[in-house]
Design a protein around this motif. Sequence first.
Motif, short mmCIF file in Angstrom:
data_model
loop_
_atom_site.label_atom_id
_atom_site.label_comp_id
_atom_site.label_asym_id
_atom_site.label_seq_id
_atom_site.Cartn_x
_atom_site.Cartn_y
_atom_site.Cartn_z
N UNK A 122 37.73 45.02 43.37
CA UNK A 122 37.79 43.72 42.71
C UNK A 122 36.65 42.86 43.25
N UNK A 123 35.86 42.29 42.35
CA UNK A 123 34.77 41.40 42.78
C UNK A 123 35.32 40.02 43.12
N UNK A 142 46.68 41.03 37.45
CA UNK A 142 46.53 39.68 36.89
C UNK A 142 45.09 39.36 36.48
N UNK A 143 44.17 40.26 36.77
CA UNK A 143 42.76 39.95 36.54
C UNK A 143 42.47 39.72 35.05
N UNK A 144 42.97 40.60 34.20
CA UNK A 144 42.66 40.47 32.77
C UNK A 144 43.17 39.15 32.20
N UNK A 160 35.66 44.78 38.01
CA UNK A 160 36.84 45.33 38.68
C UNK A 160 37.17 46.66 38.03
N UNK A 161 38.10 47.37 38.62
CA UNK A 161 38.50 48.61 37.97
C UNK A 161 38.89 49.70 38.93
N UNK A 176 34.78 51.21 35.39
CA UNK A 176 34.54 49.78 35.60
C UNK A 176 34.95 48.97 34.38
N UNK A 177 35.65 47.87 34.63
CA UNK A 177 35.84 46.83 33.62
C UNK A 177 34.85 45.73 33.97
N UNK A 178 33.98 45.42 33.02
CA UNK A 178 32.74 44.70 33.35
C UNK A 178 32.50 43.65 32.27
N UNK A 179 32.57 42.38 32.64
CA UNK A 179 32.53 41.30 31.66
C UNK A 179 31.49 40.25 32.03
#
Length: 467
Positions: A256-257, A329-331, A375-376, A383-386
Amino acid sequence: MTKHINNLKKLVGNSNALDDEKDIHPFLEDWRGHIKGSTPLILFPNNSDDVQKIVHYCYQNDIKIVSQGGNTSLCGANVPNSSDHRLEIVINTSKMNKIIEVDSFNQSIIVESGCILQNIQDTAEDHGLLFPLSLSAEGTCQIGGNVSTNAGGVNVLKYGMAREQVMGIEAVLPDGSIFTDLKSLRKNNTGYDLKQLFIGAEGTLGVITKVSLRLSSSPNKEISSMVSVKNVDDAINLLKETKKRFGDSVTAFEFISQSCLVAINDFLSHIKLPLGHEDSWQVIFEIINHSEDDLSDFLEEKLSEGLIENALIAKNEKERNDFWLVRHSISEAEKLSGKGVHHDISLPIKKIPEFLATTIPAMEKVAGKSIVYTFGHLGDGNLHFTKKQPEDMDDYQFMKFSKEINAVVHENAEFLGGSFSAEHGIGSKLKDDLIKYSDPIKVDLMKKIKKTLDPKNIMNPDKLIDI
């Protein structure tokens, strides 16, 4: 059109149909609210026979069908948005939620496709077993959708994707016939394994109605740890050392960043952050069948080496849940923070630092500087990258850059040996990328399969692949 709507409603009864615009609205967009659609009718069948009647009628009358479960899709596969003028309806499977059979000796379970994932997990636990598929939406997503998108989640490192959990499938085909292969067997070598066609097909080849699933033995002990590290390289080295020490006992390894932690702090302030939000990166990982002393010794060793900066071990189930609530909870925090261009990619793990170092500056050249959420599932390279909308840019201007941002991210991922789509699927959002980055022979085979099973193109058209 009115005649067809009335006839379809009669097949399931008025109490199992929605045709009022206000009632239908919540079912017409993806989870983020980015992809929106329309339909005059949503049907809620009670069983496979109802689905068969609906599909047969639609096949006879050239009516298109979108199958829908918990409505948690992130790529628009669940959204009716036909590009032509044929009538398109939604089949929502939420009333098909029965647990049909649990076989503790065989470690298997047969369920209807509308079963909530968490209910399957709980049923397995009640029988002293484990259903390991686990993801943030597990309280609302349905197993039919999980299988249709080949969902991943946090336990892929040990247990694999949804595909690895499926032993059998029942599905209603586009012509209304029923394909049945529900045997809960680990050995069934009888020609083509046709159930695999429906896993990851996103409802384009039929409506999944039942699934036979593999269960696993429950671990003797589960221990979760949350640690902070200086950078992604250290997170990757920690993964390597953790697997070296604990082997197959490592079930999950998430990273998690800091930007994600700040978003949780700002938009979900009721969520406890056990290590705060000041660290550059945090890692949550879980091991099974080891003692707390084993993990404590390992973490103390890594602290003394300088590989990690801080560490916590969950002492009870509440603390363990607190750790994982941060990850899950990140999303939601990301969604509350405003518009962003979202990506779900996979990479060779060793290439992740290079991807981040090259891709973030490249996105800035396209659309300016802004927050990037990363994060991911570090353990499997997902990776989930936004990229979030810059503060000095309006919605319209930012979304004009979305295609260019996607191109930067996807091209860099593919160049480094990764994939533009890891676990969320293709839907309507990534169809062009599927053509762009896939082997032409693969695309041709997919089209031939689609044309053979669905010659009228009524099953979730305009999703995954066009014919």
